[in-house]
Design an enzyme around this catalytic site. Structure first.
Site, PDB file in Angstrom:
ATOM      1  N   LYS A  87       0.795  -1.216   0.000  1.00 44.79           N
ATOM      2  CA  LYS A  87       0.000   0.000   0.000  1.00 44.79           C
ATOM      3  C   LYS A  87       0.838   1.282   0.000  1.00 44.79           C
ATOM      4  CE  LYS A  87      -3.904  -2.131  -0.277  1.00 44.79           C
ATOM      5  NZ  LYS A  87      -5.024  -1.946   0.613  1.00 44.79           N
ATOM      6  N   ASP A  88       2.158   1.158   0.125  1.00 40.04           N
ATOM      7  CA  ASP A  88       3.012   2.334  -0.085  1.00 40.04           C
ATOM      8  C   ASP A  88       2.848   2.848  -1.511  1.00 40.04           C
ATOM      9  OD1 ASP A  88       3.896   1.811   2.444  1.00 40.04           O
ATOM     10  OD2 ASP A  88       5.970   1.388   1.886  1.00 40.04           O
TER      11      ASP A  88
END
Length: 310
Positions: free
Chosen positions: A42-43
């Site tokens: 999710k970065d």
């Protein structure tokens, strides 16, 4: 190489051929997304959502980012907002991992809890309410934002294509967790164009609703579904695997014991589903799957519990 900010460390994660026994001598390759700076896939999403909003003129120097999240998206958004000097409020159901909440706070985010019983739907409703109350706020809303699948179509998917093409490998199937549906939809769109005939499989835990089962609580975090993801309207899974907590946690333990990989429960579920899919594929086929994060952020959830405890 010298880097100027942490966002430059996002992406180009390792692709590893797993040392696992498989039906039909199928090879399973996993994208190890825990190597992103915030520790998860999710970065990529957090940075892409903020960049997209910035390009559209939706952010000012005083904007507050508000988002409902199970944790990893919150960490990714907090990283991206910190880079831009923006405040972040993350709405999190109480049941989710304490480690992820600690990391969100460490990055400067404020956490607002919602009751576990109301699930992610309750967190979404609360986030939308907060957005109406806080001036100059922005709600990326990963569950509805078309930039979600685009984040993976433009970053993670090309990395997979490059590695398989460079190594002259065919690709028969792709396996990914459900969750918001963005990872699955964005990557599937690209892989199906590059590898005709590819089977795209999505994974959910028992207690999720994709396969028509009753909704109930589960230990596997991050890939459960309380409503059909918007992104599945255009990119439908070819097959859906519903994996029990027992199956997911057993694969988590085996990956540590046999491959030296510390992965989260959604990764265990992805491997369990990949092994099931391997039974349906021709001999010597290749599967690629996603391991979204690491086990360290689930230690309080006893991720390495003994099988009889699950």
């Amino acid at each position: 190489m010298i880097y100027q900010d942490v966002s430059q460390l996002i992406g180009q994660t390792p692709l590893m051929k797993l040392a696992v026994e498989t039906p039909n001598h199928v090879s399973i390759y996993a994208k190890l997304e825990m190597f992103n700076p915030g520790g998860s896939i999710k970065d990529r999403l957090g940075e892409y959502l903020m960049d997209d909003a910035q390009k559209k003129g939706l952010l000012t120097a005083e904007t507050t980012i508000i988002e409902p999240t199970a944790g990893n998206t919150g960490i990714g958004l907090a990283l991206a907002a910190q880079k831009r000097g923006l405040k972040t409020i993350l709405v999190v159901p109480e049941k989710f991992s304490q480690e992820k909440q600690i990391l969100m706070r460490a990055l400067g985010a404020k956490i607002v809890h919602t009751p576990s019983g109301s699930g992610i739907k309750g967190a979404i409703a609360k986030a939308k309410k907060l957005a109406t109350q806080i001036p100059d706020s922005y709600l990326p809303l990963q569950f509805e934002n078309l930039a979600n699948p685009a984040a993976y179509a433009t970053s993670l998917a090309p990395e997979i294509v490059t590695e398989f093409t460079k190594n002259k490998l065919s690709l028969a199937a792709f396996v990914a967790g459900a969750g918001s549906g963005g990872t699955f939809a964005g990557i599937t769109q690209v892989l199906k164009q590059k590898f005709p005939g590819l089977t795209a499989a999505v994974v959910e835990p028992e207690g999720s609703i994709l396969n028509g089962g009753a909704s109930h609580s589960h230990l596997t975090e991050g890939i459960g579904v309380e409503f059909i993801p918007l992104f599945f309207a255009k990119t439908k899974p070819d097959v859906i695997y519903t994996i029990s907590d027992r199956e997911a946690f057993e694969q988590v333990k085996q990956l540590a014991l046999t491959n030296g990989l510390f992965v989260g429960s959604s990764s265990g579920a992805a491997l369990a589903a990949s092994l099931k899919l391997a039974k349906e594929l021709p001999q010597n086929s290749n599967i690629v799957t996603i391991f979204p994060d690491s086990s360290e952020r689930y230690l309080s959830k006893h991720i390495y519990r003994f099988e009889e405890e699950i």
